[in-house]
Design a protein around this motif. Structure first.
Motif, short mmCIF file in Angstrom:
data_model
loop_
_atom_site.label_atom_id
_atom_site.label_comp_id
_atom_site.label_asym_id
_atom_site.label_seq_id
_atom_site.Cartn_x
_atom_site.Cartn_y
_atom_site.Cartn_z
N CYS A 15 0.81 -1.22 0.00
CA CYS A 15 0.00 0.00 0.00
C CYS A 15 0.84 1.26 0.00
O CYS A 15 0.34 2.34 -0.34
N ALA A 16 2.12 1.15 0.38
CA ALA A 16 3.00 2.32 0.41
C ALA A 16 3.50 2.69 -0.99
O ALA A 16 4.10 3.76 -1.16
N ILE A 17 3.25 1.84 -1.96
CA ILE A 17 3.70 2.09 -3.33
C ILE A 17 2.47 2.43 -4.18
O ILE A 17 1.47 1.71 -4.15
N PRO A 18 2.51 3.53 -4.92
CA PRO A 18 1.36 3.89 -5.77
C PRO A 18 0.98 2.75 -6.72
O PRO A 18 1.85 2.07 -7.28
N ALA A 19 -0.30 2.55 -6.90
CA ALA A 19 -0.79 1.43 -7.70
C ALA A 19 -0.22 1.45 -9.12
O ALA A 19 0.20 0.41 -9.64
N ALA A 20 -0.20 2.62 -9.75
CA ALA A 20 0.30 2.70 -11.13
C ALA A 20 1.76 2.31 -11.22
O ALA A 20 2.19 1.66 -12.18
N GLN A 21 2.54 2.68 -10.20
CA GLN A 21 3.96 2.35 -10.20
C GLN A 21 4.16 0.85 -9.98
O GLN A 21 5.02 0.23 -10.62
N TRP A 22 3.40 0.28 -9.07
CA TRP A 22 3.50 -1.16 -8.84
C TRP A 22 3.13 -1.93 -10.11
O TRP A 22 3.86 -2.83 -10.55
N ASP A 23 1.99 -1.57 -10.71
CA ASP A 23 1.51 -2.31 -11.87
C ASP A 23 2.38 -2.12 -13.09
O ASP A 23 2.39 -2.98 -13.99
N ALA A 24 3.12 -1.02 -13.15
CA ALA A 24 4.07 -0.83 -14.25
C ALA A 24 5.18 -1.88 -14.20
O ALA A 24 5.75 -2.25 -15.24
N CYS A 25 5.48 -2.37 -13.01
CA CYS A 25 6.47 -3.44 -12.85
C CYS A 25 5.81 -4.82 -12.98
O CYS A 25 6.37 -5.73 -13.59
N ALA A 26 4.62 -4.97 -12.40
CA ALA A 26 3.97 -6.29 -12.36
C ALA A 26 3.35 -6.69 -13.69
O ALA A 26 3.22 -7.89 -13.97
N GLY A 27 2.96 -5.74 -14.52
CA GLY A 27 2.26 -6.07 -15.75
C GLY A 27 0.81 -6.40 -15.47
O GLY A 27 0.35 -6.38 -14.32
N ALA A 28 0.08 -6.74 -16.52
CA ALA A 28 -1.37 -6.95 -16.39
C ALA A 28 -1.80 -8.39 -16.59
O ALA A 28 -2.98 -8.70 -16.52
N ASP A 29 -0.86 -9.31 -16.82
CA ASP A 29 -1.23 -10.67 -17.19
C ASP A 29 -1.77 -11.48 -16.01
O ASP A 29 -2.75 -12.22 -16.15
N ASN A 30 -1.12 -11.36 -14.85
CA ASN A 30 -1.45 -12.20 -13.70
C ASN A 30 -2.12 -11.35 -12.63
O ASN A 30 -1.48 -10.53 -11.99
N PRO A 31 -3.43 -11.53 -12.39
CA PRO A 31 -4.14 -10.65 -11.46
C PRO A 31 -3.65 -10.74 -10.03
O PRO A 31 -3.80 -9.79 -9.26
N PHE A 32 -3.04 -11.85 -9.64
CA PHE A 32 -2.59 -12.02 -8.26
C PHE A 32 -1.40 -11.13 -7.93
O PHE A 32 -1.13 -10.86 -6.76
N LEU A 33 -0.68 -10.68 -8.94
CA LEU A 33 0.48 -9.82 -8.73
C LEU A 33 0.11 -8.34 -8.82
O LEU A 33 0.98 -7.48 -8.63
N SER A 34 -1.14 -8.06 -9.10
CA SER A 34 -1.56 -6.67 -9.23
C SER A 34 -1.57 -5.97 -7.88
O SER A 34 -1.72 -6.59 -6.82
N HIS A 35 -1.43 -4.65 -7.93
CA HIS A 35 -1.52 -3.86 -6.71
C HIS A 35 -2.89 -4.05 -6.05
O HIS A 35 -3.00 -4.14 -4.82
N ALA A 36 -3.93 -4.16 -6.86
CA ALA A 36 -5.28 -4.31 -6.32
C ALA A 36 -5.40 -5.56 -5.46
O ALA A 36 -5.97 -5.53 -4.36
N PHE A 37 -4.88 -6.68 -5.94
CA PHE A 37 -5.01 -7.93 -5.20
C PHE A 37 -4.15 -7.91 -3.94
O PHE A 37 -4.62 -8.21 -2.83
N LEU A 38 -2.88 -7.56 -4.09
CA LEU A 38 -1.96 -7.62 -2.95
C LEU A 38 -2.30 -6.57 -1.89
O LEU A 38 -2.19 -6.83 -0.69
N SER A 39 -2.72 -5.40 -2.33
CA SER A 39 -3.11 -4.38 -1.35
C SER A 39 -4.41 -4.76 -0.64
O SER A 39 -4.62 -4.41 0.53
N ALA A 40 -5.29 -5.50 -1.33
CA ALA A 40 -6.51 -5.97 -0.69
C ALA A 40 -6.19 -6.91 0.47
O ALA A 40 -6.86 -6.90 1.51
N LEU A 41 -5.15 -7.73 0.31
CA LEU A 41 -4.73 -8.61 1.39
C LEU A 41 -4.27 -7.80 2.60
O LEU A 41 -4.56 -8.16 3.75
#
Length: 378
Positions: free
Chosen positions: A14-40
């Motif tokens: 949550c300390a990392i902006p979502a757009a910055q995290w997702d720029a590294c994680a990509g969009a293929d695997n939803p479990f690596l997205s900022h949305a999923f991991l920050s939800a945990l």
């Protein structure tokens, strides 16, 4: 002269902006997205209090934004990982060491293969691995474990000298099937008949609904939470995920959620939760409040196959373990994890164990491959 590279420890996803995290994680695997991991994190599911303290290891780029991230967690136990190291922990502590906390590079509670080095700049992979090692060395941790590593990243860890461990899952592969019946046509006659009978018995008197996005209401999550609690209590002693997690997931990642509910007279009695990736459907959780023969197979395997075919997805990944999946058209595939053990004696002992284990896994997979239900030439 090379510029020194510095890795830092962030105070959670949550300390990392979502757009910055997702720029590294990509969009293929939803479990690596900022949305999923920050939800945990936000839901209290993956926190220091639950033994999953989020400590992402980050290397910033020249623009000041993260260019490489490892989704790391300080673990005070070995629960919710699906790659079991309890024996390693016991051996280390019998020898007088302190196994926990250890550093885990993973998606909590999620045995889904994917990148464990999230790279906006691929050249930073060796530096990110070195950063993980430095965290362990500087804090005198027993070990670092990257679990369910994507196939193409395994060599990166291997080149860095990490120990590689093999495991087995069962995935369904879409060979361009136009329908579920087209898939059944490539099975042996006996297996085709068995699956049709299973489906008929499972669906007798029931209606199955597929919900995604805004169609998923809080009442649906309430029902599924009941199913999840029942399964979690029986399998793990207590559920890993909190009720708020599911609401947050629906709000932030709802378009990639596929919730299947089996209803009797309009009342949900069972459900299966899936996430939709770029080329795969990922089955995650299931539960029921009424015991119906074969309904687990229907919701978790057959309905998932139909959904993958309808969406043109290449495969279904239905979670960890489960040789019973073979008879339903799922085939054995190898999964990988990578392990950094600073102590040379401990490393040597584990390396010997892993060499024997890999041979056993390969032998078992060869045997399991002969048990699939597909027709054989001749």
């Amino acid at each position: 002269m090379s510029i020194p590279i510095t890795a830092r420890i962030a105070d959670g996803v949550c300390a990392i902006p979502a757009a910055q995290w997702d720029a590294c994680a990509g969009a293929d695997n939803p479990f690596l997205s900022h949305a999923f991991l920050s939800a945990l994190e936000r839901s209290g599911s993956a926190t220091a209090q639950t033994g999953w303290q989020p400590l992402p290891i980050v290397i910033d780029g020249m623009d000041g934004a993260p260019a490489a991230i490892a989704p790391a967690y300080a673990k005070s136990h070995s629960q919710g990982e699906y790659v079991f190291d309890h024996g390693w922990a016991d051996a280390w502590e019998r020898a007088g060491g302190r196994y926990y906390p250890k550093l885990q590079v993973a998606v909590p509670f999620t045995p889904v293969p994917g990148p464990r080095l999230l790279l906006r700049d691929g050249a930073l992979a060796p530096a990110l691995i070195a950063g993980l090692e430095a965290v362990a060395d500087q804090n005198r941790l027993s070990s670092v474990h990257a679990t369910f590593v994507a196939d193409d990243q395994v060599p990166l860890f291997e080149q860095a000298g990490w120990l590689i461990r093999a495991g087995t899952q069962f995935h369904w592969r879409n060979e361009g099937y136009a329908s579920f019946e087209a898939f059944l046509s490539v099975l042996s006659s006996r297996k085709r008949k068995a699956i049709r009978k299973e489906r008929e018995r499972a669906l007798d008197g029931l209606t199955v609904r597929h919900l995604t996005g805004a169609d998923i209401m809080e009442a649906h999550w309430d029902a599924f939470w009941g199913f999840y609690q029942d399964t979690g209590s029986r399998k793990w002693g207590h559920p890993y995920l909190t009720r708020p997690f599911f609401s947050i997931l629906g709000e932030t990642l709802g378009d990639r959620v596929l919730l299947m509910l089996a209803e009797r007279d309009g009342r949900p009695i069972a459900g299966a939760l899936n996430l939709i990736g770029a080329d795969a459907l990922y089955g995650r959780y299931w539960g029921c409040v009424e015991d119906v023969p074969f309904l687990h197979f229907e919701l978790c395997y057959y309905q998932a196959i139909e959904a993958a075919i309808a969406r043109g997805l290449a495969r279904v990944e239905a979670g960890a373990q489960g040789e019973h999946k073979l008879a339903r058209g799922y085939v054995p595939v190898t999964t990988w994890s990578a392990h950094y053990l600073p102590d040379p004696n401990f490393r040597r002992a584990v390396a010997d164990y892993l060499a024997q284990e890999r041979a056993a896994v390969a032998q078992e997979q060869e045997y399991l491959g002969e048990l699939t239900p597909f027709r054989r030439a001749g």
